[in-house]
Design a protein around this motif. Structure first.
Motif, PDB file in Angstrom:
ATOM      1  N   THR A 124       4.591  59.197  16.591  1.00  0.00           N
ATOM      2  CA  THR A 124       4.669  60.406  17.392  1.00  0.00           C
ATOM      3  C   THR A 124       5.037  60.052  18.825  1.00  0.00           C
ATOM      4  OG1 THR A 124       2.902  61.308  16.023  1.00  0.00           O
ATOM      5  CG2 THR A 124       3.392  62.464  18.060  1.00  0.00           C
ATOM      6  N   MET A 125       5.910  60.856  19.403  1.00  0.00           N
ATOM      7  CA  MET A 125       6.324  60.638  20.785  1.00  0.00           C
ATOM      8  C   MET A 125       5.189  61.014  21.734  1.00  0.00           C
ATOM      9  SD  MET A 125      10.138  62.268  20.709  1.00  0.00           S
ATOM     10  CE  MET A 125       9.721  63.664  19.674  1.00  0.00           C
ATOM     11  N   TYR A 126       5.171  60.367  22.890  1.00  0.00           N
ATOM     12  CA  TYR A 126       4.159  60.673  23.901  1.00  0.00           C
ATOM     13  C   TYR A 126       4.223  62.146  24.307  1.00  0.00           C
ATOM     14  CZ  TYR A 126       2.007  61.149  28.440  1.00  0.00           C
ATOM     15  OH  TYR A 126       1.252  61.602  29.486  1.00  0.00           O
ATOM     16  N   GLU A 127       5.432  62.662  24.500  1.00  0.00           N
ATOM     17  CA  GLU A 127       5.598  64.056  24.923  1.00  0.00           C
ATOM     18  C   GLU A 127       5.038  65.022  23.896  1.00  0.00           C
ATOM     19  OE1 GLU A 127       8.619  61.578  26.986  1.00  0.00           O
ATOM     20  OE2 GLU A 127       7.989  61.767  24.901  1.00  0.00           O
ATOM     21  N   GLU A 128       5.189  64.688  22.616  1.00  0.00           N
ATOM     22  CA  GLU A 128       4.644  65.547  21.571  1.00  0.00           C
ATOM     23  C   GLU A 128       3.124  65.509  21.585  1.00  0.00           C
ATOM     24  OE1 GLU A 128       4.768  66.305  16.752  1.00  0.00           O
ATOM     25  OE2 GLU A 128       6.063  64.769  17.616  1.00  0.00           O
ATOM     26  N   LYS A 129       2.553  64.325  21.774  1.00  0.00           N
ATOM     27  CA  LYS A 129       1.085  64.222  21.838  1.00  0.00           C
ATOM     28  C   LYS A 129       0.530  65.034  22.997  1.00  0.00           C
ATOM     29  CE  LYS A 129       0.677  59.662  19.756  1.00  0.00           C
ATOM     30  NZ  LYS A 129       0.307  58.256  19.973  1.00  0.00           N
ATOM     31  N   ALA A 130       1.185  64.937  24.163  1.00  0.00           N
ATOM     32  CA  ALA A 130       0.731  65.690  25.335  1.00  0.00           C
ATOM     33  C   ALA A 130       0.860  67.193  25.089  1.00  0.00           C
ATOM     34  CB  ALA A 130       1.534  65.279  26.567  1.00  0.00           C
ATOM     35  N   ALA A 131       1.955  67.607  24.456  1.00  0.00           N
ATOM     36  CA  ALA A 131       2.158  69.030  24.166  1.00  0.00           C
ATOM     37  C   ALA A 131       1.136  69.525  23.153  1.00  0.00           C
ATOM     38  CB  ALA A 131       3.573  69.261  23.658  1.00  0.00           C
ATOM     39  N   ARG A 132       0.819  68.696  22.160  1.00  0.00           N
ATOM     40  CA  ARG A 132      -0.198  69.086  21.167  1.00  0.00           C
ATOM     41  C   ARG A 132      -1.570  69.234  21.831  1.00  0.00           C
ATOM     42  NH1 ARG A 132       2.277  71.146  16.762  1.00  0.00           N
ATOM     43  NH2 ARG A 132       3.866  69.736  16.006  1.00  0.00           N
ATOM     44  N   ALA A 139      18.251  70.143  18.715  1.00  0.00           N
ATOM     45  CA  ALA A 139      18.229  68.814  19.331  1.00  0.00           C
ATOM     46  C   ALA A 139      19.167  67.872  18.574  1.00  0.00           C
ATOM     47  CB  ALA A 139      16.811  68.252  19.322  1.00  0.00           C
ATOM     48  N   SER A 140      19.990  67.157  19.341  1.00  0.00           N
ATOM     49  CA  SER A 140      20.954  66.247  18.711  1.00  0.00           C
ATOM     50  C   SER A 140      20.493  64.791  18.755  1.00  0.00           C
ATOM     51  CB  SER A 140      22.317  66.382  19.379  1.00  0.00           C
ATOM     52  OG  SER A 140      22.217  66.068  20.752  1.00  0.00           O
ATOM     53  N   ASP A 141      19.547  64.484  19.629  1.00  0.00           N
ATOM     54  CA  ASP A 141      19.035  63.119  19.704  1.00  0.00           C
ATOM     55  C   ASP A 141      17.584  63.141  20.143  1.00  0.00           C
ATOM     56  OD1 ASP A 141      19.308  63.829  22.338  1.00  0.00           O
ATOM     57  OD2 ASP A 141      20.562  62.137  22.920  1.00  0.00           O
ATOM     58  N   GLN A 190      14.742  66.010  21.874  1.00  0.00           N
ATOM     59  CA  GLN A 190      13.427  66.305  21.314  1.00  0.00           C
ATOM     60  C   GLN A 190      12.335  66.089  22.355  1.00  0.00           C
ATOM     61  OE1 GLN A 190      12.944  63.905  17.820  1.00  0.00           O
ATOM     62  NE2 GLN A 190      14.605  64.924  16.711  1.00  0.00           N
ATOM     63  N   ARG A 191      12.438  64.993  23.089  1.00  0.00           N
ATOM     64  CA  ARG A 191      11.444  64.717  24.129  1.00  0.00           C
ATOM     65  C   ARG A 191      11.442  65.804  25.196  1.00  0.00           C
ATOM     66  NH1 ARG A 191      10.095  58.713  25.147  1.00  0.00           N
ATOM     67  NH2 ARG A 191      10.349  57.888  23.065  1.00  0.00           N
ATOM     68  N   ASP A 192      12.642  66.225  25.604  1.00  0.00           N
ATOM     69  CA  ASP A 192      12.744  67.293  26.600  1.00  0.00           C
ATOM     70  C   ASP A 192      12.126  68.591  26.081  1.00  0.00           C
ATOM     71  OD1 ASP A 192      14.029  65.603  28.365  1.00  0.00           O
ATOM     72  OD2 ASP A 192      16.049  66.336  27.877  1.00  0.00           O
ATOM     73  N   ALA A 193      12.360  68.899  24.809  1.00  0.00           N
ATOM     74  CA  ALA A 193      11.813  70.121  24.223  1.00  0.00           C
ATOM     75  C   ALA A 193      10.284  70.084  24.218  1.00  0.00           C
ATOM     76  CB  ALA A 193      12.340  70.302  22.803  1.00  0.00           C
ATOM     77  N   TRP A 194       9.702  68.962  23.791  1.00  0.00           N
ATOM     78  CA  TRP A 194       8.237  68.847  23.759  1.00  0.00           C
ATOM     79  C   TRP A 194       7.647  68.877  25.164  1.00  0.00           C
ATOM     80  CZ3 TRP A 194       5.343  69.939  19.883  1.00  0.00           C
ATOM     81  CH2 TRP A 194       5.795  69.763  18.585  1.00  0.00           C
ATOM     82  N   GLU A 195       8.304  68.208  26.105  1.00  0.00           N
ATOM     83  CA  GLU A 195       7.797  68.190  27.476  1.00  0.00           C
ATOM     84  C   GLU A 195       7.835  69.591  28.081  1.00  0.00           C
ATOM     85  OE1 GLU A 195       8.424  65.725  31.635  1.00  0.00           O
ATOM     86  OE2 GLU A 195       9.920  65.564  30.059  1.00  0.00           O
ATOM     87  N   GLU A 196       8.928  70.306  27.859  1.00  0.00           N
ATOM     88  CA  GLU A 196       9.051  71.677  28.369  1.00  0.00           C
ATOM     89  C   GLU A 196       7.990  72.582  27.745  1.00  0.00           C
ATOM     90  OE1 GLU A 196      12.314  75.325  28.520  1.00  0.00           O
ATOM     91  OE2 GLU A 196      12.870  73.408  27.615  1.00  0.00           O
ATOM     92  N   TYR A 197       7.747  72.400  26.458  1.00  0.00           N
ATOM     93  CA  TYR A 197       6.745  73.199  25.747  1.00  0.00           C
ATOM     94  C   TYR A 197       5.356  72.989  26.347  1.00  0.00           C
ATOM     95  CZ  TYR A 197       3.843  74.697  21.758  1.00  0.00           C
ATOM     96  OH  TYR A 197       2.908  75.299  20.954  1.00  0.00           O
ATOM     97  N   GLY A 198       4.969  71.737  26.537  1.00  0.00           N
ATOM     98  CA  GLY A 198       3.660  71.444  27.114  1.00  0.00           C
ATOM     99  C   GLY A 198       3.529  71.974  28.529  1.00  0.00           C
ATOM    100  N   THR A 199       4.584  71.831  29.321  1.00  0.00           N
ATOM    101  CA  THR A 199       4.567  72.312  30.700  1.00  0.00           C
ATOM    102  C   THR A 199       4.430  73.830  30.752  1.00  0.00           C
ATOM    103  OG1 THR A 199       5.931  70.443  31.391  1.00  0.00           O
ATOM    104  CG2 THR A 199       5.864  72.335  32.867  1.00  0.00           C
TER     105      THR A 199
END
Length: 118
Positions: free
Chosen positions: A27-35, A75-77, A81-90
């Motif tokens: 799992t990416m760090y950004e996804e963990k933070a968003a979760r 998401a193409s790369d 995906q990281r940007d999407a998760w980071e934006e979601y958490g923010t």
């Protein structure tokens, strides 16, 4: 004949096992933070007041969740995906803060439970 079939099945099982272990993606760090932010979504209105602030908060959270699924679908790369998760958490953090501040101005606070002597 039966021994050959058993050996083939065993060889196939051994060949498939390592592939399955490699297929697990961390799992990416950004996804963990968003979760973690997702776990902090307020589930019931502060002070039991179902007013415009509560409905705006819920609508914004739902819109943010839909936006995440759309962003992940397009998401193409991995950076997308990281940007999407980071934006979601923010956005979740921002929406929660806006709602809590609006209710604090009206005199209602988010209930907090403190457990001592654990």
């Amino acid at each position: 004949m039966k021994q050959t079939t058993i050996f083939r099945a065993a060889a196939l099982a051994l060949a498939v096992a390592p592939v399955t272990a490699i297929a697990v993606v961390p799992t990416m760090y950004e996804e963990k933070a968003a979760r973690a932010e997702e776990d902090r979504i307020i589930r019931s209105p502060i002070g039991g007041i179902e007013g415009k602030h509560w409905f705006n908060y819920r609508a914004n959270v739902n819109e943010t969740q839909k936006e995440l699924s759309s962003d992940l679908r397009h998401a193409s790369d991995i950076e997308d995906q990281r940007d999407a998760w980071e934006e979601y958490g923010t956005e979740l953090r921002h929406e929660r803060g806006t709602y809590v501040k609006a209710m604090a101005k009206r005199g209602y606070r988010v209930p907090t439970v403190y457990i001592e002597n654990l």
